[in-house]
Design a protein around this motif. Sequence first.
Motif, PDB file in Angstrom:
ATOM      1  N   ARG A  12       0.851  -1.205   0.000  1.00 23.24           N
ATOM      2  CA  ARG A  12       0.000   0.000   0.000  1.00 23.24           C
ATOM      3  C   ARG A  12       0.881   1.247   0.000  1.00 23.24           C
ATOM      4  O   ARG A  12       0.591   2.231  -0.664  1.00 23.24           O
ATOM      5  CB  ARG A  12      -0.875   0.023   1.270  1.00 23.24           C
ATOM      6  N   GLN A  13       1.950   1.156   0.774  1.00 26.62           N
ATOM      7  CA  GLN A  13       2.877   2.293   0.894  1.00 26.62           C
ATOM      8  C   GLN A  13       3.498   2.636  -0.469  1.00 26.62           C
ATOM      9  O   GLN A  13       3.583   3.806  -0.843  1.00 26.62           O
ATOM     10  CB  GLN A  13       3.977   1.876   1.861  1.00 26.62           C
ATOM     11  N   ARG A  38       0.896   4.260  -2.727  1.00 23.49           N
ATOM     12  CA  ARG A  38       0.676   5.664  -2.334  1.00 23.49           C
ATOM     13  C   ARG A  38       1.803   6.557  -2.817  1.00 23.49           C
ATOM     14  O   ARG A  38       1.580   7.638  -3.335  1.00 23.49           O
ATOM     15  CB  ARG A  38       0.533   5.777  -0.825  1.00 23.49           C
ATOM     16  N   ALA A  39       3.030   6.061  -2.646  1.00 24.39           N
ATOM     17  CA  ALA A  39       4.194   6.869  -3.033  1.00 24.39           C
ATOM     18  C   ALA A  39       4.194   7.145  -4.538  1.00 24.39           C
ATOM     19  O   ALA A  39       4.739   8.148  -4.997  1.00 24.39           O
ATOM     20  CB  ALA A  39       5.479   6.157  -2.631  1.00 24.39           C
ATOM     21  N   VAL A  61      -1.668   8.975  -7.626  1.00 18.84           N
ATOM     22  CA  VAL A  61      -3.019   8.466  -7.866  1.00 18.84           C
ATOM     23  C   VAL A  61      -3.176   7.865  -9.255  1.00 18.84           C
ATOM     24  O   VAL A  61      -4.178   7.255  -9.567  1.00 18.84           O
ATOM     25  CB  VAL A  61      -4.083   9.566  -7.644  1.00 18.84           C
ATOM     26  N   ASP A 118      -3.085  15.339  -8.642  1.00 21.16           N
ATOM     27  CA  ASP A 118      -2.246  14.275  -8.075  1.00 21.16           C
ATOM     28  C   ASP A 118      -1.012  14.770  -7.351  1.00 21.16           C
ATOM     29  O   ASP A 118      -0.339  13.986  -6.685  1.00 21.16           O
ATOM     30  CB  ASP A 118      -1.880  13.217  -9.131  1.00 21.16           C
ATOM     31  N   LYS A 119      -0.695  16.072  -7.467  1.00 22.18           N
ATOM     32  CA  LYS A 119       0.448  16.557  -6.677  1.00 22.18           C
ATOM     33  C   LYS A 119       0.365  18.065  -6.475  1.00 22.18           C
ATOM     34  O   LYS A 119      -0.433  18.738  -7.120  1.00 22.18           O
ATOM     35  CB  LYS A 119       1.768  16.152  -7.313  1.00 22.18           C
ATOM     36  N   GLY A 127      -6.263  13.293  -5.370  1.00 23.23           N
ATOM     37  CA  GLY A 127      -6.853  11.951  -5.449  1.00 23.23           C
ATOM     38  C   GLY A 127      -8.343  11.955  -5.693  1.00 23.23           C
ATOM     39  O   GLY A 127      -8.953  10.900  -5.781  1.00 23.23           O
ATOM     40  N   ALA A 157      -5.712   0.729  -2.554  1.00 19.05           N
ATOM     41  CA  ALA A 157      -4.567   1.397  -1.914  1.00 19.05           C
ATOM     42  C   ALA A 157      -4.500   2.884  -2.274  1.00 19.05           C
ATOM     43  O   ALA A 157      -3.568   3.575  -1.861  1.00 19.05           O
ATOM     44  CB  ALA A 157      -3.273   0.706  -2.320  1.00 19.05           C
ATOM     45  N   GLY A 158      -5.445   3.379  -3.066  1.00 22.52           N
ATOM     46  CA  GLY A 158      -5.508   4.827  -3.296  1.00 22.52           C
ATOM     47  C   GLY A 158      -5.328   5.294  -4.731  1.00 22.52           C
ATOM     48  O   GLY A 158      -5.472   6.480  -5.010  1.00 22.52           O
ATOM     49  N   ALA A 159      -4.993   4.393  -5.670  1.00 21.55           N
ATOM     50  CA  ALA A 159      -4.861   4.836  -7.069  1.00 21.55           C
ATOM     51  C   ALA A 159      -6.257   5.153  -7.612  1.00 21.55           C
ATOM     52  O   ALA A 159      -7.243   4.530  -7.214  1.00 21.55           O
ATOM     53  CB  ALA A 159      -4.195   3.753  -7.906  1.00 21.55           C
ATOM     54  N   ARG A 160      -6.360   6.126  -8.477  1.00 22.58           N
ATOM     55  CA  ARG A 160      -7.656   6.573  -8.997  1.00 22.58           C
ATOM     56  C   ARG A 160      -7.736   6.585 -10.510  1.00 22.58           C
ATOM     57  O   ARG A 160      -8.789   6.429 -11.096  1.00 22.58           O
ATOM     58  CB  ARG A 160      -7.973   7.997  -8.465  1.00 22.58           C
TER      59      ARG A 160
END
Length: 463
Positions: free
Chosen positions: A159-160, A163-164, A167, A406-407, A435, A211-214
């Motif tokens: 997951r980490q 995330r890094a 998205v 995304d950033k 995200g 895990a957070g990807a979109r």
Amino acid sequence: MSIRVSPSAEATPAEAREKRVFVKSFGCQMNVYDSQRMTDIALKEGYRETADIADADLVVFNTCHIRERASEKLYSELGKAREIKQDRAALGRSTQLVVAGCVAQAEGNEILRRQNAVDVVVGPQNYHRLPDLLRAGRAVVDTDFGLDDKFDALPAPSRQAVRARGVSAFVTVQEGCDKFCAFCVVPYTRGAEASRPAGKILAEIARLAEAGAREFTLIGQNVNAYRDGEGEVLAGLLAAAARLPGVVRLRYSTSHPNDMDEALIEAHVDNPKLAPYLHLPVQSGSDRILKAMNRRHDAAAYLDIVARARRARPDIALSSDFIVGFPGETEVDFEATLSLVRQVGFASAFAFKYSSRPGTPAAEAGDQVPAHVKEERLKRLQELLEGQRQAFNRATIGARFGVIFDKTGRHPGQLIGRSPYMQAVFADAPPDAIGRMSQVEVIDVRPNSLKGRLVEAQQSEET
Ligand code: SAH
Ligand code: SF4
Ligand code: F3S
């Protein structure tokens, strides 16, 4: 009793220190995906990622062979890596140097011959065996096209790690190419076309989304040739992916004109999560050159796909790849390319000078185009394409669309994301908009981005 500590003893002993991995990716999106998978392997083996090559116990170059300049870059990188390896050895630290990717596949042993600091040469279909290759204790080359499914052997990213990576995620759905365009190394470096089973791809997307990807880009050398053992095609895969929780936007790349079916064009109407963007390389606008390139389509067939795609989805943004100076290309052929570009109007495109690749049929052709002619044609084509790109960007002023930020941007309070048409968009927005899909109105254009104004931040899952 006092203990004297020598300066070197104060440093953490090499064995006790957590090992670090440095991965550098060259070339296409497929290599980005593979580089992430190799990083996942290393993380599972207990390494930590570093952005500093001098700090790395394991250095991986994931290479590209597509043009001469791309492959030559490897040897200059390896020269530098060799020095770093020597400096580290002087401090008692060992370094393992891995060459992966398409140069590894194409050159194999030759890499060890040219640079003996290399420990492992591994092809794109074999990198799941990296842990064993690293333990071999001698220089090894693994470039056989095996039958085992590397995807099954790869560890899921943590997951980490997801995330890094932000998205936006790439997912390989198809690999290899059977088309054998006369200029191209890909069929030799990536092997035959093969599609992954839809169920496994969807499971991977679901895990990444969890895990957070979109935003998901389904990738393949010929992604629209996707067809799994059950007969699932790309449009169906995109429809199934759109139903997964957490999936907000979908893209796919790269498509071949001959595999552009009606279902995929219709997906741009029926699938609300599919971005209105089509990267469809044409290479040339001259039928004579297309034939010599073994593209198996002519300019009219390409224009017909463009017309159908635009009828289905009038706002669809088109992008392409072009090669100028293919052997035998005359001024008349080149003008046919300019004419095709004028007829289509591209939102963005890549233009390359033809680069002769060893082992490909075009490399043997007697009528190579002189370098200065290629240079001059490239400049003219790029000017035309750049004008079209800017016109496309200007035309979006006043438009409203969804952006998944995304950033953070260059200035405080700013976020950056992509428009449905792949343009970079920046706007003032709260950090928690990262995200999520936000509605943005375009208020200005910059040379390489759009300036937007947040209309509303919303949970909407539409493009
Ligand atoms: N599978 C995709 C793209 C493969 S490589 C397709 O079918 O189009 C990406 C791009 O690199 C190609 O579209 C082509 O424009 C360019 N390319 C490939 N081989 C090349 C060569 N020998 N010289 C110059 N450009 C090349
Ligand atoms: Fe290369 Fe042609 Fe295959 Fe694309 S379709 S990867 S350009 S051989
Ligand atoms: Fe390069 Fe291999 Fe991709 S040659 S473009 S890294 S498939």
